[in-house]
Design a protein around this motif. Structure first.
Motif, PDB file in Angstrom:
ATOM      1  N   ASP A 259     182.205  87.464  46.320  1.00 38.53           N
ATOM      2  CA  ASP A 259     183.648  87.476  46.510  1.00 38.53           C
ATOM      3  C   ASP A 259     184.031  87.738  47.956  1.00 38.53           C
ATOM      4  O   ASP A 259     185.189  87.556  48.335  1.00 38.53           O
ATOM      5  N   THR A 260     183.090  88.220  48.756  1.00 36.02           N
ATOM      6  CA  THR A 260     183.403  88.570  50.146  1.00 36.02           C
ATOM      7  C   THR A 260     182.845  87.552  51.134  1.00 36.02           C
ATOM      8  O   THR A 260     182.747  87.839  52.320  1.00 36.02           O
ATOM      9  N   ASP A 261     182.505  86.356  50.681  1.00 33.97           N
ATOM     10  CA  ASP A 261     181.966  85.346  51.597  1.00 33.97           C
ATOM     11  C   ASP A 261     183.042  84.755  52.500  1.00 33.97           C
ATOM     12  O   ASP A 261     182.723  84.121  53.513  1.00 33.97           O
ATOM     13  N   VAL A 262     184.305  84.918  52.137  1.00 35.43           N
ATOM     14  CA  VAL A 262     185.437  84.562  52.998  1.00 35.43           C
ATOM     15  C   VAL A 262     186.371  85.765  53.003  1.00 35.43           C
ATOM     16  O   VAL A 262     186.904  86.151  51.956  1.00 35.43           O
TER      17      VAL A 262
ATOM     18  N   ALA B 261     181.394  76.689  46.650  1.00 34.98           N
ATOM     19  CA  ALA B 261     182.411  77.680  46.285  1.00 34.98           C
ATOM     20  C   ALA B 261     183.050  78.294  47.528  1.00 34.98           C
ATOM     21  O   ALA B 261     184.252  78.592  47.553  1.00 34.98           O
ATOM     22  N   MET B 262     182.264  78.466  48.569  1.00 35.14           N
ATOM     23  CA  MET B 262     182.790  79.046  49.815  1.00 35.14           C
ATOM     24  C   MET B 262     183.798  78.116  50.472  1.00 35.14           C
ATOM     25  O   MET B 262     184.822  78.568  51.004  1.00 35.14           O
TER      26      MET B 262
ATOM     27  N   ALA C 295     187.028  78.604  48.710  1.00 35.36           N
ATOM     28  CA  ALA C 295     187.653  79.869  49.085  1.00 35.36           C
ATOM     29  C   ALA C 295     188.277  79.798  50.469  1.00 35.36           C
ATOM     30  O   ALA C 295     189.361  80.355  50.713  1.00 35.36           O
ATOM     31  N   TYR C 296     187.601  79.101  51.385  1.00 32.43           N
ATOM     32  CA  TYR C 296     188.142  78.945  52.735  1.00 32.43           C
ATOM     33  C   TYR C 296     189.436  78.129  52.705  1.00 32.43           C
ATOM     34  O   TYR C 296     190.437  78.504  53.329  1.00 32.43           O
TER      35      TYR C 296
ATOM     36  N   ASP D 112     191.480  77.767  50.201  1.00 37.31           N
ATOM     37  CA  ASP D 112     192.512  78.582  49.551  1.00 37.31           C
ATOM     38  C   ASP D 112     193.082  79.615  50.523  1.00 37.31           C
ATOM     39  O   ASP D 112     194.296  79.874  50.527  1.00 37.31           O
ATOM     40  N   ALA D 113     192.220  80.212  51.342  1.00 39.06           N
ATOM     41  CA  ALA D 113     192.685  81.197  52.318  1.00 39.06           C
ATOM     42  C   ALA D 113     193.604  80.554  53.353  1.00 39.06           C
ATOM     43  O   ALA D 113     194.623  81.144  53.751  1.00 39.06           O
TER      44      ALA D 113
ATOM     45  N   ASN E  97     190.590  69.896  49.868  1.00 38.80           N
ATOM     46  CA  ASN E  97     189.906  70.991  50.567  1.00 38.80           C
ATOM     47  C   ASN E  97     189.069  70.527  51.753  1.00 38.80           C
ATOM     48  O   ASN E  97     188.324  71.319  52.334  1.00 38.80           O
TER      49      ASN E  97
END
Length: 262
Positions: free
Chosen positions: A3-6, A31-32, A35-36, A38-39, A86
């Protein structure tokens, strides 16, 4: 992916997004990459955020796709490729400026993420490569369109064909990065630059200018001029010009309204 990869934090109206797999030089997993993206979207939607900085944890920015993915064969690689919404050029479609703090090695999809940023800082000595031709791949993620527009056709073709590595200093000479700093200063320099944009520039102007610049890459000059004239006319009656002039008369910083939540 953990969960902390980004990671995301906020400083002076700037969202700082950090790729956080330092033991892998921040190589991306599927998945990363989600997440990137989405951030980035959340930072763009947040009215309290006026600029975005992206960087990598540890000694690398992003070394490309995780080698574990590449070693699993064609189907695994196909599943790794981000969905259309993405892809790395997402940052070019955001309303807010994106500043890259390239603290170390960049390759492959990391190169595409770097070029997706509007303004790029690099630490002296940082190694930057496309790498694709040396892996039997092609100019991925639209780089055959974007790179020539950023640095010119001849140097873009040379970099893409050779897949060679350049350091930050040569990258600056080519126009791949805008500013080169000492290694320990790159994130602070990028943050200060983003904070200056956040403090002194109209968010509406920044959004409009980004849209103009990247949109005009595909418009003929006559259409670009017509579009600019239309935007100019609207801006003359807008609140930000009046605020900028009032602030100048009173020798204070302007207070521009934030963009609405996207």
């Amino acid at each position: 992916m953990g969960d902390t990869d980004v990671l995301v934090r906020h400083e002076r109206a700037v969202a700082v997004i950090t790729l956080n797999r330092p033991d892998k030089l921040n190589a991306m997993t599927g998945a990363m990459s989600v997440a990137y993206a989405d951030a980035l979207r959340e930072a763009d939607a947040d009215p309290d955020v006026r600029a975005i900085v992206v960087t990598g944890a540890g000694r690398g920015f992003c070394a490309g796709a995780d080698l574990a993915v590449l070693n699993e064969g064609a189907e695994a690689i196909r599943k790794f490729v981000p969905a259309a919404e993405n892809l790395p050029h997402l940052a070019l479609r955001l309303r807010k400026p994106v500043v890259a703090a390239v603290n170390g090695p960049v390759a492959g999809i990391g190169f595409a993420y770097m070029l997706g940023s509007d303004i790029r800082f690099a630490a002296r000595g940082a190694k930057i490569a496309t790498s694709f031709s040396r892996l039997g791949l092609v100019a991925e993620y639209g780089l055959s369109w974007l790179l020539p527009r950023l640095i010119g056709t001849a140097p873009a073709v040379e970099l893409l064909l050779t897949g060679r590595t350049v350091d930050a200093e040569e990258a600056a000479a080519l126009g791949l990065v805008h500013h080169v700093t000492e290694p320990g200063d790159v994130l602070r320099a990028a943050l200060d630059h983003a904070a200056d944009l956040a403090a002194h520039c109209s968010p509406a102007s920044l959004a409009a200018i980004k849209s103009q610049v990247y949109g005009d890459l595909e418009r003929p000059l006559s259409q670009a001029v017509d579009h600019a004239l239309s935007l100019m006319d609207a801006s003359f009656d807008g609140p930000d010009l009046a605020e900028a002039l009032t602030a100048r008369d009173h020798k204070r910083a302007p207070v521009f309204a934030p963009l609405p939540r996207g």
